[in-house]
Design an enzyme around this catalytic site. Structure first.
Site, short mmCIF file in Angstrom:
data_model
loop_
_atom_site.label_atom_id
_atom_site.label_comp_id
_atom_site.label_asym_id
_atom_site.label_seq_id
_atom_site.Cartn_x
_atom_site.Cartn_y
_atom_site.Cartn_z
N LEU A 33 49.15 -12.88 -21.31
CA LEU A 33 48.75 -11.43 -20.44
C LEU A 33 48.78 -9.96 -21.41
O LEU A 33 50.27 -10.48 -22.39
CB LEU A 33 50.20 -11.13 -19.40
CG LEU A 33 50.40 -12.65 -18.97
CD1 LEU A 33 51.42 -12.62 -17.57
CD2 LEU A 33 49.34 -11.98 -17.59
N GLU A 35 49.60 -5.05 -20.84
CA GLU A 35 49.70 -4.56 -20.32
C GLU A 35 48.80 -3.99 -18.78
O GLU A 35 49.10 -3.51 -18.00
CB GLU A 35 49.67 -2.90 -21.27
CG GLU A 35 50.76 -1.72 -20.45
CD GLU A 35 51.71 -2.31 -20.21
OE1 GLU A 35 52.55 -3.19 -20.76
OE2 GLU A 35 51.77 -1.48 -18.85
N HIS A 37 47.65 -7.21 -17.31
CA HIS A 37 47.53 -7.27 -16.27
C HIS A 37 49.55 -7.52 -15.82
O HIS A 37 49.20 -7.02 -14.70
CB HIS A 37 48.24 -9.11 -16.50
CG HIS A 37 47.01 -9.33 -17.80
ND1 HIS A 37 46.34 -9.71 -18.54
CD2 HIS A 37 45.69 -9.98 -16.77
CE1 HIS A 37 45.29 -9.95 -18.84
NE2 HIS A 37 44.95 -10.88 -18.28
N GLN A 61 33.81 -20.77 -16.07
CA GLN A 61 33.29 -19.58 -16.38
C GLN A 61 32.92 -19.85 -17.50
O GLN A 61 33.03 -18.79 -17.81
CB GLN A 61 33.92 -18.15 -16.00
CG GLN A 61 35.73 -17.96 -16.36
CD GLN A 61 36.59 -17.39 -15.67
OE1 GLN A 61 36.60 -17.74 -14.72
NE2 GLN A 61 36.46 -15.93 -16.04
N LYS A 150 38.55 -2.91 -15.47
CA LYS A 150 38.00 -3.46 -16.91
C LYS A 150 36.55 -4.51 -16.39
O LYS A 150 35.39 -3.78 -16.70
CB LYS A 150 38.65 -3.89 -17.72
CG LYS A 150 37.64 -3.98 -19.07
CD LYS A 150 38.98 -5.07 -20.20
CE LYS A 150 39.25 -6.20 -20.39
NZ LYS A 150 38.55 -6.87 -20.76
N LEU A 185 42.04 -2.59 -22.96
CA LEU A 185 43.25 -3.60 -23.38
C LEU A 185 42.09 -5.19 -22.60
O LEU A 185 41.77 -5.10 -21.46
CB LEU A 185 44.31 -3.63 -22.91
CG LEU A 185 45.48 -2.57 -22.97
CD1 LEU A 185 47.18 -3.06 -22.70
CD2 LEU A 185 45.71 -2.69 -25.15
N SER A 186 42.35 -6.48 -23.78
CA SER A 186 41.56 -7.59 -23.87
C SER A 186 42.54 -8.61 -24.36
O SER A 186 43.02 -8.26 -24.81
CB SER A 186 40.52 -6.71 -23.62
OG SER A 186 39.81 -8.68 -24.07
N ARG A 188 41.39 -10.37 -25.53
CA ARG A 188 40.84 -11.11 -26.66
C ARG A 188 40.86 -10.42 -27.64
O ARG A 188 40.48 -10.49 -28.87
CB ARG A 188 38.85 -11.00 -26.18
CG ARG A 188 38.70 -11.89 -25.29
CD ARG A 188 37.57 -11.91 -24.49
NE ARG A 188 37.13 -12.31 -23.89
CZ ARG A 188 35.60 -13.32 -23.48
NH1 ARG A 188 35.83 -14.42 -24.86
NH2 ARG A 188 35.70 -14.65 -22.59
O1 PAF Z 1 39.72 -11.70 -15.37
C1 PAF Z 1 39.92 -13.01 -15.48
O2 PAF Z 1 41.07 -13.54 -15.46
C2 PAF Z 1 39.62 -13.98 -14.40
O3 PAF Z 1 38.18 -14.17 -14.39
C3 PAF Z 1 39.60 -14.71 -13.11
C4 PAF Z 1 39.45 -13.49 -12.42
C5 PAF Z 1 41.71 -14.81 -13.11
C6 PAF Z 1 39.16 -15.83 -12.49
O4 PAF Z 1 39.75 -16.48 -13.87
#
Ligand code: PAF
Length: 281
Positions: A33, A35, A37, A61, A150, A185-186, A188
């Site tokens: 997490l 900022e 989120h 995914q 984003k 922000l990411s 990653r």
């Molecule tokens: O954006 C994300 O973090 C993910 O793609 C999500 C929406 C939680 C689904 O796994």
């Protein structure tokens, strides 16, 4: 804040509040997490009686197993942050809870899932997102679910799923939160080496160059995209894509005139793949 790991526990915890007429807000996350989120959790806190944050690194995914393995995970830290931002429940199911033995259903969204992120990450990416988000919405049955701008194409895919499958939830989208240098922000970003972190500003520079050129009167998407790519090249970053598309369909646009246009960009900076976007209206 309670930490729950099974769908039964989650449903039991939400039964009482739901019967009492309390509104439920859901913030789906894959953890790590930041900022971005936390701003969504705070927004949920401000408008919903019960705030559920989900933390599930969704294997479905990720096309690349190395990317899945490298995804940052720190449940303890995420718990502290989610709690401080106002979550009532942290729902963090195991992969077996989400995809039990014999799981055989996939939600796919045609057309909109194909270009840009879909083309780069493969068709399984948005099918994985659409499937897990459908499941999380069915598990928690929230009134409102919160996502970040984003991931603009993800938001468009999720809106389409909700509309097409008549899922009774309102989708709210929070603005992209940026570092002081403009980098989005990411989760990653923590994997960027110091020199690459400095170069990561290239995505924002590309978007800013497109915006400035548009403000100066340019309306041809090919020229605007070329200007954006050139600005990124100055920092030694070549985009995987920098394209101007319609914000709901993600179809390429022929000109930038009356309707809002989304400028979407992705680039690998060092070992890390980053995305960003801007809306010209
Ligand atoms: O954006 C994300 O973090 C993910 O793609 C999500 C929406 C939680 C689904 O796994």
């Amino acid at each position: 804040m309670k930490t729950l790991r099974t769908v039964d526990e989650l449903r039991a915890a939400l039964n009482g509040p739901r019967r009492a007429g309390h509104s439920i807000g859901l913030v789906p996350t894959m953890g790590a997490l930041h900022e971005g989120h936390l701003s969504l959790i705070r927004r949920a806190r401000a408008s919903c009686d019960q705030v559920v944050v989900t933390l599930f690194v969704n294997p479905a995914q990720f096309g690349d197993p190395d990317d899945l393995a490298a995804y940052p995970r720190d449940e303890a830290q995420d718990g502290v942050l989610a709690d401080a931002a106002g979550a009532d429940i942290l729902f963090t199911p195991s992969a077996g809870e989400v995809y039990p033995l014999g799981f055989a259903t996939t939600v796919t969204v045609d057309e909109i899932s194909a270009p840009l992120e879909g083309a780069q990450r493969g068709p399984a990416h948005f099918a994985g997102v659409a499937t897990v988000v459908t499941k999380l919405l069915n598990m928690a049955q929230p009134d409102v679910a919160f996502f970040g701008q984003k991931d603009a194409q993800q938001v468009a895919v999720i809106r389409r799923v909700v509309r097409d499958l008549d899922i009774p939830v309102r989708i709210e989208v929070g603005e992209t939160i940026r570092d002081s240098d403009g980098v989005a922000l990411s989760s990653r970003n923590v994997r960027l080496r110091a020199a690459d972190r400095r170069r990561a500003v290239a995505l924002r520079r590309g978007l800013d160059a497109v915006r400035a050129c548009h403000a100066a009167g340019e309306r041809d998407p090919t020229i605007l995209a070329a200007i954006g790519r050139a600005a990124m090249a100055e920092l030694g970053v070549e985009p995987e894509y920098l394209e101007l598309v319609a914000p709901e369909s993600f179809a390429p646009v022929n000109s930038v005139r009356d309707e809002p246009v989304l400028v979407a960009v992705a680039a690998r900076v060092g070992d890390v793949r980053l995305i960003d976007n801007d809306i010209l209206d």
